[in-house]
Write an enzyme that holds these catalytic residues in place. Structure first.
Site, PDB file in Angstrom:
ATOM      1  CG  HIS A 104      -1.420   1.368   1.597  1.00  0.00           C
ATOM      2  ND1 HIS A 104      -0.860   2.151   2.594  1.00  0.00           N
ATOM      3  CD2 HIS A 104      -2.441   2.089   1.076  1.00  0.00           C
ATOM      4  CE1 HIS A 104      -1.522   3.292   2.672  1.00  0.00           C
ATOM      5  NE2 HIS A 104      -2.484   3.282   1.778  1.00  0.00           N
ATOM      6  CG  HIS A 143      11.852  -1.198   7.124  1.00  0.00           C
ATOM      7  ND1 HIS A 143      11.210  -0.215   7.827  1.00  0.00           N
ATOM      8  CD2 HIS A 143      11.018  -2.262   7.107  1.00  0.00           C
ATOM      9  CE1 HIS A 143      10.038  -0.661   8.256  1.00  0.00           C
ATOM     10  NE2 HIS A 143       9.894  -1.902   7.834  1.00  0.00           N
ATOM     11  CG  HIS A 173      -9.960  -5.540  16.305  1.00  0.00           C
ATOM     12  ND1 HIS A 173      -9.424  -4.575  15.476  1.00  0.00           N
ATOM     13  CD2 HIS A 173     -10.314  -6.572  15.492  1.00  0.00           C
ATOM     14  CE1 HIS A 173      -9.465  -5.008  14.222  1.00  0.00           C
ATOM     15  NE2 HIS A 173     -10.003  -6.213  14.210  1.00  0.00           N
ATOM     16  N   GLY A 256     -18.264  12.245   0.619  1.00  0.00           N
ATOM     17  CA  GLY A 256     -19.010  12.010  -0.609  1.00  0.00           C
ATOM     18  C   GLY A 256     -18.141  11.572  -1.756  1.00  0.00           C
ATOM     19  N   GLY A 257     -17.010  10.929  -1.450  1.00  0.00           N
ATOM     20  CA  GLY A 257     -16.130  10.433  -2.498  1.00  0.00           C
ATOM     21  C   GLY A 257     -16.755   9.271  -3.257  1.00  0.00           C
TER      22      GLY A 257
END
Length: 303
Positions: A104, A143, A173, A256-257
Site C-alpha cells: 500500500h 526499510h 482489537h 461524498g467520495g
C-alpha cells in the site's frame, strides 16, 4: 502551488502503473475517469487477473468543497467552516502468489482556506508492506529504501515516520500489526512548502524501488492450496483495518467520495475462520511470531 502538486501526482500515477505493468508482464491497468458531484474528480486505474497481480489499483483524486466531513473536523476543529481541496495518489496491490506481499502507498496534499485567515495546508503519505510469508531480506530491503528516501531530510526522519507507521497500521482489537510497516507521515508543513513537497516526492518516487525487487524475486515461487488458504485468511486482517481504522477510507466516504474508488483497496477474495488456530512451529506461525512484532529492520541488516 496546487497545479505543481497536481502535475506531479498525475505523473506519479503514470510511472507507478508502468512499473507495475512491467513486473506483471501480462495485464494492463484499465482507467475509469470520474467526477464528484460536490466538486472534483479523479482517475481510477485497476488491474485484475494478471500474471502477478490478482487485483490492484492506483488512484488519483482531486476533490474540493465548502465543508469538511466530521472525520476531518473532529480531530482538527480549526478546519470547521473552511473550504478545502484534497489531492493525492493512493494504491493497493494484491498479488496472486502468497509469497509476494501486498503493498500500500499514498501521497497527498490538503489545503483549507477561509477569507481573512491564513490557509491551513499539509502533506502526508507513506507506504507499508503486508507479507503473508516473511523473508527477512525483503523486510530489510523495504526499510532500507524507506530510510534512503528520508535521509536527505534529517537523521531522525526515518525513525520518526517508521514508528508512526508501526503505530498507525495496528489492529488494536487483534493486538497485532497489519504488516512489517514502512513510513507514515501526516500534517507535514513545518519544513515550508518547497521542502515538504520535495519530501513527499522522495517518498512517492521510492515506492517502485522498494516494492518491485521483492515482487520479481518472489513471483515465481511455487505454492499450493495451503499457502493460498492462509493468504486469504490473512487478507481478512487487511479488510478489518481498512474498514475500522483507516482515516483515508473514512474521509473519502464521509466527504461524498466515489465509493468504488475508495473501496478499490479491498482484495478480490478473502476468508474469515472462527477462532482459527495456527500450527505451532509452522511457516504460517512465523508471520505473527517473527515478522509482525515491531522491530528495527535496519539494525538487523547492520545499517
Amino acid at each position: 502551488m496546487l497545479e505543481q502538486v497536481k502535475n506531479y501526482l498525475l505523473g506519479l500515477q503514470d510511472s507507478i502503473c508502468e512499473g507495475l505493468e512491467a513486473s506483471d508482464g501480462m495485464a494492463k491497468f484499465q482507467e475509469d475517469s470520474w467526477k464528484r458531484e460536490q466538486g472534483g474528480g479523479g482517475r481510477t486505474r485497476v488491474i485484475t487477473n494478471g500474471d502477478v497481480f490478482e487485483k490492484g489499483g492506483v488512484n488519483f483524486s482531486h476533490v474540493y468543497g465548502d465543508k469538511l466531513p466530521p472525520s476531518a473536523t473532529s480531530a482538527r476543529p480549526e478546519l470547521a467552516g473552511r473550504r478545502f481541496q484534497a489531492m493525492g495518489v493512493s494504491l493497493v496491490m494484491h498479488p496472486s502468489n502468497p509469497y509476494v506481499p501486498t503493498s500500500h502507498a499514498n501521497v497527498r496534499f490538503f489545503i483549507a482556506e477561509k477569507e481573512g485567515a491564513e490557509p491551513i495546508w499539509w502533506f502526508g503519505g507513506g507506504y507499508d508492506l503486508t507479507p503473508y510469508y516473511g523473508f527477512r531480506e525483503d523486510c530489510q530491503h523495504w526499510h532500507q529504501i524507506a530510510a534512503k528516501a528520508c535521509a536527505p531530510f534529517g537523521d531522525t526522519v526515518y525513525a520518526q515516520y517508521k514508528k508512526w507507521c508501526d503505530d498507525y497500521f495496528y489492529l488494536k482489537h487483534r493486538n497485532e500489526a497489519r504488516g512489517i510497516g514502512g513510513l507514515f507521515f501526516d500534517d507535514l508543513n513545518t519544513l515550508g512548502f518547497d521542502k515538504s513537497f520535495h519530501f513527499m516526492q522522495s517518498v512517492g518516487n521510492s515506492y517502485l524501488e522498494a516494492y518491485i525487487p521483492i515482487v520479481n524475486k518472489r513471483k515465481e515461487f511455487p505454492y499450493g492450496e495451503r499457502e493460498r488458504d492462509f493468504q486469504l485468511y490473512r487478507r481478512g486482517r487487511y479488510v478489518e483495518f481498512n474498514l475500522v481504522f483507516d482515516r483515508g477510507t473514512l474521509f473519502g466516504l464521509q466527504s461524498g467520495g466515489r465509493t468504488e474508488s475508495i473501496l478499490m483497496s479491498m482484495p478480490p477474495l478473502v476468508r474469515w475462520d472462527y477462532d482459527r488456530k495456527i500450527e505451532a512451529g509452522s511457516k504460517e506461525a512465523e508471520l505473527t511470531e517473527k515478522f509482525l512484532p515491531h522491530q528495527d529492520w535496519l539494525l538487523e541488516a547492520g545499517i
